[in-house]
Design an enzyme around this catalytic site. Structure first.
Site, PDB file in Angstrom:
ATOM      1  N   LYS A   1       0.865  -1.197   0.000  1.00  0.00           N
ATOM      2  CA  LYS A   1       0.000   0.000   0.000  1.00  0.00           C
ATOM      3  C   LYS A   1       0.894   1.237   0.000  1.00  0.00           C
ATOM      4  O   LYS A   1       1.409   1.647   1.030  1.00  0.00           O
ATOM      5  CB  LYS A   1      -0.886  -0.023   1.256  1.00  0.00           C
ATOM      6  CG  LYS A   1      -2.242   0.646   1.103  1.00  0.00           C
ATOM      7  CD  LYS A   1      -2.212   2.118   0.804  1.00  0.00           C
ATOM      8  CE  LYS A   1      -2.101   2.988   2.042  1.00  0.00           C
ATOM      9  NZ  LYS A   1      -1.955   4.430   1.691  1.00  0.00           N
TER      10      LYS A   1
ATOM     11  N   GLU B   1       9.084   1.113  11.004  1.00  0.00           N
ATOM     12  CA  GLU B   1      10.173   2.077  10.850  1.00  0.00           C
ATOM     13  C   GLU B   1       9.511   3.439  10.942  1.00  0.00           C
ATOM     14  O   GLU B   1       8.771   3.840  10.043  1.00  0.00           O
ATOM     15  CB  GLU B   1      10.868   1.849   9.499  1.00  0.00           C
ATOM     16  CG  GLU B   1      12.258   2.411   9.457  1.00  0.00           C
ATOM     17  CD  GLU B   1      12.301   3.755   8.782  1.00  0.00           C
ATOM     18  OE1 GLU B   1      12.191   4.771   9.511  1.00  0.00           O
ATOM     19  OE2 GLU B   1      12.429   3.782   7.549  1.00  0.00           O
TER      20      GLU B   1
ATOM     21  N   CYS C   1      13.175  10.410   7.457  1.00  0.00           N
ATOM     22  CA  CYS C   1      12.930   9.972   8.835  1.00  0.00           C
ATOM     23  C   CYS C   1      14.188  10.167   9.678  1.00  0.00           C
ATOM     24  O   CYS C   1      14.107  10.371  10.875  1.00  0.00           O
ATOM     25  CB  CYS C   1      12.457   8.538   8.852  1.00  0.00           C
ATOM     26  SG  CYS C   1      13.440   7.463   7.844  1.00  0.00           S
TER      27      CYS C   1
ATOM     28  N   GLU D   1       8.811  15.812  15.711  1.00  0.00           N
ATOM     29  CA  GLU D   1       9.319  15.647  14.350  1.00  0.00           C
ATOM     30  C   GLU D   1       8.580  16.624  13.427  1.00  0.00           C
ATOM     31  O   GLU D   1       7.357  16.633  13.374  1.00  0.00           O
ATOM     32  CB  GLU D   1       9.075  14.213  13.882  1.00  0.00           C
ATOM     33  CG  GLU D   1       9.578  13.964  12.478  1.00  0.00           C
ATOM     34  CD  GLU D   1       9.456  12.505  12.059  1.00  0.00           C
ATOM     35  OE1 GLU D   1       8.360  11.934  12.201  1.00  0.00           O
ATOM     36  OE2 GLU D   1      10.461  11.956  11.581  1.00  0.00           O
TER      37      GLU D   1
END
Ligand code: NAP
Ligand code: MG
Length: 496
Positions: A194, A268, A302, A399
């Site tokens: 996906k 992750e 990331c 973040e």
């Protein structure tokens, strides 16, 4: 191919009706819905893709299960043949590298020239690397002690975990697909992939290349759609494992959804990675490295080095250097050959990042450079440095996932180690110093899955990547990643 031919091929792809890949067939969504993918540099329509719903999720899981049945072409294929298919996928990625780089640039916004030398060859390399593992997935024979020697034969087999759902983000769409697909295919799993709603195109093109490489029907199914399709996959009782890359928040919901059938989970997730510059560093290298750590891929990494800690005696000098680097970055459309930074991926991400900058200013931080939108069309944001922050501010703890770094001075190795580790994340970290002992001690102290020394954003298919703490479970790449896709079966035989 000439640039013009590449462009024509890519336009042909984006303008043709696009489909879901289920059981080897390219099909519309069961209920006929579709959605738009937008070029983030122009905010204009790029392509229309099917919007997968529950029925499509069920169809794709059934197709993957059928492809994984005993006696299926995939299950009866020799490991060597499996490896050759993986190798061929890598070759085809390189053969169509220009097209894939352009497609990625249009869909995500990133500079095509960078996609051409980073995302695309790294994706190919991952398949080439994983191709070698298909023939090297081995068990062990184990000596028995609870009976006389020779009585029992015990050995382990490493078997594919089964039907795997893989949910990926939009920041490196092709590369994240490769990181996920490569090891799962090497292990012999069947997959439902996906891609993110913002960047579905390169995954669909990769699906075509996988077919061209000879992957049997149903081994790879691709569902373009939204978070509800991801959630349905994560909760599906006939999915054996879910692998996810994306936000920590959605990662948590995946864990909950997976609890129903206790499917295996690897994650992750995000980060707020500390980058430490000591006064004894090669400051030119540290400045370039620190700028690259946060501004590469417009900060949509990331592992971005988004907290810059500089030893006080060189703080002003380093911040001034990173500021110069920021000012020199050419922001523009990814398809412009001299663009160094493209737009953010979407309106939502643009609002998020500019919202963080505003919140920093409201909380009393200062802008050393940047802080503004670029132009009035497309989701462009200036490379930005914020100073004068404090740990209570969201810009220092959360973040941002954009080209925004907070710069802070520190006074000693102990001081910076404490600050660097004072986060719920643990994905990346870095240190710039000429002192090898200091570098090693810092690398040991930092609670992060990857520690860079005098560099940043360096990846290799052979080097594991993943997070401590709330940055994830399990590792991508290297031989470590195979654990995510293998079960260990112990076989014990009585030889009496
Ligand atoms: P996200 O929602 O976590 O998206 C990642 C993937 O998960 C997408 O394919 C997404 O589909 C899917 N998804 C969304 N909700 C889901 C659910 N409930 N169950 C299963 N799958 C679901 O990330 P985002 O909203 O695009 O970005 C938000 C923030 O996440 C960013 O600002 C950044 O902080 C972080 N992020 C981290 C990474 C990373 O590499 N670790 C990558 C991207 C973003 P849709 O695309 O349809 O939402
Ligand atoms: Mg989302």
């Amino acid at each position: 191919m000439t640039n013009m031919e590449v462009e024509t091929q890519v336009r042909k792809f984006t303008e043709a009706p696009l489909h879901l890949l289920i059981g080897g067939q390219w099909v519309d969504a069961a209920d006929g819905r579709s959605f738009e993918s937008v070029d983030p540099a122009t905010e204009e329509h790029l392509a229309t893709v099917p919007h997968a719903g529950d029925e499509d999720v069920n169809r794709a899981v059934r197709a993957a299960r059928a492809a994984f049945e005993d006696g299926s072409p995939w299950r009866t294929m020799t490991p060597s043949r499996r490896g050759k298919i993986l190798h061929r996928i890598g070759d085809l990625i390189l053969e169509y590298a220009d097209e894939l780089a352009l497609l990625e640039s249009l869909d995500n916004g990133k500079p095509m020239a960078i996609a051409r030398v980073a995302d695309v060859p790294l994706a190919a390399d991952l398949f080439h690397y994983m191709a070698g593992y298909a023939t090297k997935i081995e068990g062990e024979t184990i000596p028995f002690s609870l009976a006389e020697p020779g009585r029992y034969l015990a050995f382990t087999r490493r078997e594919p975990v089964g039907v795997v759902a893989q949910i990926i983000p939009w920041n490196f769409p092709l590369l994240m697909a490769a990181w996920k697909l490569g090891p799962a295919l090497a292990a012999g799993c069947a997959i439902i992939l996906k891609p993110a709603e913002q960047t579905p195109l390169s995954a669909l093109r990769l699906g075509e290349l996988c077919q061209q490489a000879g992957l049997p029907d149903g081994v790879l199914n691709i569902l373009t759609g939204f978070g509800d399709a991801g959630a349905a996959l994560a909760a599906h009782p006939d999915v054996d494992k879910v692998a996810f890359t994306g936000s920590t928040e959605v990662g948590r919901s995946i864990v909950q959804a997976a609890a129903g059938n206790l499917k295996k989970v690897s994650l992750e997730l995000g980060g707020k990675s500390p980058n430490i510059v000591y006064a004894d560093a090669d400051l030119d290298q540290a400045v370039r490295g620190s700028a690259g750590a946060i501004f590469f891929n417009a900060g949509e990494c990331c592992v971005a080095g988004s907290r810059l800690y500089v030893e006080r005696p060189v703080y002003d000098e380093v911040v001034a250097g990173v500021k110069r680097e920021a000012e020199s970055i050419k922001v523009g459309r990814g398809t412009d050959p001299d663009t160094q930074m493209g737009p953010l991926v979407s309106r939502e991400q643009f609002d998020r990042v500019t919202g963080y900058i505003r919140s920093g200013l409201d909380d009393g931080a200062q802008v050393a450079v940047g802080g503004e939108r670029v132009g009035d069309r497309g989701y462009f944001v200036q490379p930005t440095i914020l100073t004068g922050t404090s740990p209570q501010m969201k810009v220092e703890s959360e973040e941002i996932f954009g080209p925004v770094v907070v710069a802070m001075p520190f006074d000693s190795p102990e001081d910076v180690a404490r600050k660097a580790n004072a986060t719920s994340f643990g994905l990346g970290a870095g240190v710039f110093t000429r002192d090898i002992g200091k570098a090693m001690r810092t690398a040991e102290t930092l609670r992060a899955g990857t520690v860079y020394i005098n560099t940043w954003n360096v990846f290799d298919a052979a080097v594991p990547f993943g997070g401590y703490k709330e940055s994830g479970w399990g590792r991508e790449m290297g031989h470590e990643v195979l654990r995510n896709y293998l079960e260990v079966k112990s076989v014990i035989a009585d030889l009496k």
